[in-house]
Design an enzyme around this catalytic site. Sequence first.
Site, mmCIF file in Angstrom:
data_model
loop_
_atom_site.group_PDB
_atom_site.id
_atom_site.type_symbol
_atom_site.label_atom_id
_atom_site.label_comp_id
_atom_site.label_asym_id
_atom_site.label_seq_id
_atom_site.Cartn_x
_atom_site.Cartn_y
_atom_site.Cartn_z
ATOM 1 N N HIS A 122 37.414 106.536 58.001
ATOM 2 C CA HIS A 122 38.153 105.524 58.764
ATOM 3 C C HIS A 122 37.687 105.448 60.218
ATOM 4 C CE1 HIS A 122 40.252 109.128 60.114
ATOM 5 N NE2 HIS A 122 40.608 108.442 61.185
HETATM 6 C C1 UD1 Z 1 43.591 105.879 64.825
HETATM 7 C C2 UD1 Z 1 43.022 106.866 65.834
HETATM 8 C C3 UD1 Z 1 42.170 107.884 65.122
HETATM 9 C C4 UD1 Z 1 42.932 108.557 64.013
HETATM 10 C C5 UD1 Z 1 43.472 107.489 63.075
HETATM 11 C C6 UD1 Z 1 44.275 108.094 61.948
HETATM 12 C C7 UD1 Z 1 42.576 105.885 68.046
HETATM 13 C C8 UD1 Z 1 41.523 105.484 69.004
HETATM 14 N N1 UD1 Z 1 42.160 106.196 66.811
HETATM 15 O O1 UD1 Z 1 42.496 105.183 64.237
HETATM 16 O O2 UD1 Z 1 41.756 108.884 66.042
HETATM 17 O O3 UD1 Z 1 42.068 109.422 63.311
HETATM 18 O O4 UD1 Z 1 44.300 106.593 63.827
HETATM 19 O O5 UD1 Z 1 44.550 107.154 60.955
HETATM 20 O O6 UD1 Z 1 43.730 105.920 68.396
HETATM 21 N N2 UD1 Z 1 45.778 99.154 60.791
HETATM 22 C C9 UD1 Z 1 46.668 98.693 59.852
HETATM 23 N N3 UD1 Z 1 47.922 99.258 59.835
HETATM 24 C C10 UD1 Z 1 48.299 100.190 60.724
HETATM 25 C C11 UD1 Z 1 47.404 100.633 61.686
HETATM 26 C C12 UD1 Z 1 46.142 100.112 61.714
HETATM 27 O O7 UD1 Z 1 46.362 97.834 59.040
HETATM 28 O O8 UD1 Z 1 49.449 100.650 60.632
HETATM 29 C C13 UD1 Z 1 44.402 98.580 60.804
HETATM 30 C C14 UD1 Z 1 44.328 97.382 61.698
HETATM 31 O O9 UD1 Z 1 43.372 96.543 61.173
HETATM 32 C C15 UD1 Z 1 43.831 97.956 63.014
HETATM 33 C C16 UD1 Z 1 42.885 99.033 62.503
HETATM 34 O O10 UD1 Z 1 43.499 99.534 61.314
HETATM 35 O O11 UD1 Z 1 43.195 97.007 63.787
HETATM 36 C C17 UD1 Z 1 42.677 100.164 63.485
HETATM 37 O O12 UD1 Z 1 43.933 100.767 63.829
HETATM 38 P P1 UD1 Z 1 44.048 101.743 65.099
HETATM 39 O O13 UD1 Z 1 45.409 102.312 65.152
HETATM 40 O O14 UD1 Z 1 43.542 101.046 66.312
HETATM 41 O O15 UD1 Z 1 42.984 102.873 64.826
HETATM 42 P P2 UD1 Z 1 42.742 103.778 63.536
HETATM 43 O O16 UD1 Z 1 41.427 103.364 62.957
HETATM 44 O O17 UD1 Z 1 43.932 103.821 62.632
#
Ligand code: UD1
Length: 361
Positions: A206
């Site tokens: 991820h």
């Molecule tokens: C975040 C953390 C990462 C951690 C991971 C655990 C940062 C910079 N990164 O990454 O260190 O290992 O969480 O999972 O904070 N999305 C959803 N639903 C959600 C959350 C996210 O669909 O509830 C999708 C969205 O498309 C979003 C993308 O995932 O744009 C990225 O989400 P984000 O929370 O920014 O970062 P993670 O990749 O989850």
Amino acid sequence: MSKIVTVVIGTRPGIVKMAPVFKAVNDHPELMARLVYTGQHYSACLKDEIWSAFGLPEPDELIEGIDKANTHATQIAKMMIGCEKAFSELNTDVVLVCGDANTNLAAGIAARKLNLQLGHVESGLRSYDWSMPEEHNRVMLDHISDYLFAPTSESAAILARENVKGEVFTTGNTVVDALNFAVESKRLIKPQYDLTEQEFVLFTTHRQENVDDESKLANLLSIVEMVSQDLTVFFPVHPRTKKMIAHFGMRDRLGNLSNVITCDPLNYLETLWSIKNARLVLTDSGGLQEESCVLGTPCVTLRENTERPESIKVGANVVAGTDPKLVLSAVMNQLKVKRSSWANPFGDGLASRRISDAISC
Ligand code: UD1
């Protein structure tokens, strides 16, 4: 008078690693626990079941609208504004954050600017990879925190070398406290798929630097394909990864593989079952590197570096990158490693108590 300690959580790994800390603070006679959820992880599959697995109460404050933030700066800014308001309304004395997600940086800056005391749980980890958003967050947090809770003596030594301002405590990693809670009080749950113990590989990816990069994501899917020729590959797909597979038009590459099981993210007890019973874990997750090490399953890390060198040192884990040839060679080597043939380097399961004791003084 009791100190009011606001525990901030916002992502799935944050729930796991902070649930035991929240409980320890809540049980401490000289502390009063408050809980803020930043909403960084808003999808039910990343939050709800894991939240209830730990029996956490409803948060005192819930920040809304983070699902609409699609850049690091907007996400951090919105969470920072929400945290500032929440900390003031809750009459907070100490703010506790854990790890390297944007949630923690946002809460940390809000706490610092309100002149509250700030504690960083899982402090002192370094990948020395300045392209990672998590590495920016770790470094910044460690230099603005008052209490630095280092999980191991290696991470404490890094903090000493960086000459941080706050006080360093070596506590163990709260991931072990969480695991003990799950293993002692609940039964691990086998996911509802055709999985045989020791006959499948658990695969997760991820990280932004992997899945947002088209050629790396293509390599990772090639690895799934190659490994599935010999062993079943079990691949719970993070929402970011699902989105990027669709974005790059790669959905068909998984759909046509007979020995690959894909699904939505698992709940915590299913995740632990899968780690414990896999023949091997292939991952770019930091939490899974630790959990596989503690549960005795060999791991191959799909990154060029790790901020968890302890798992490498004991022989539980190797860093292989994302080149399919190099990963396959690492897989062959790790398949020869005997399960549980190392000592757990991440602590004794009492980290949360040490953390609550330290802030109560
Ligand atoms: C975040 C953390 C990462 C951690 C991971 C655990 C940062 C910079 N990164 O990454 O260190 O290992 O969480 O999972 O904070 N999305 C959803 N639903 C959600 C959350 C996210 O669909 O509830 C999708 C969205 O498309 C979003 C993308 O995932 O744009 C990225 O989400 P984000 O929370 O920014 O970062 P993670 O990749 O989850």
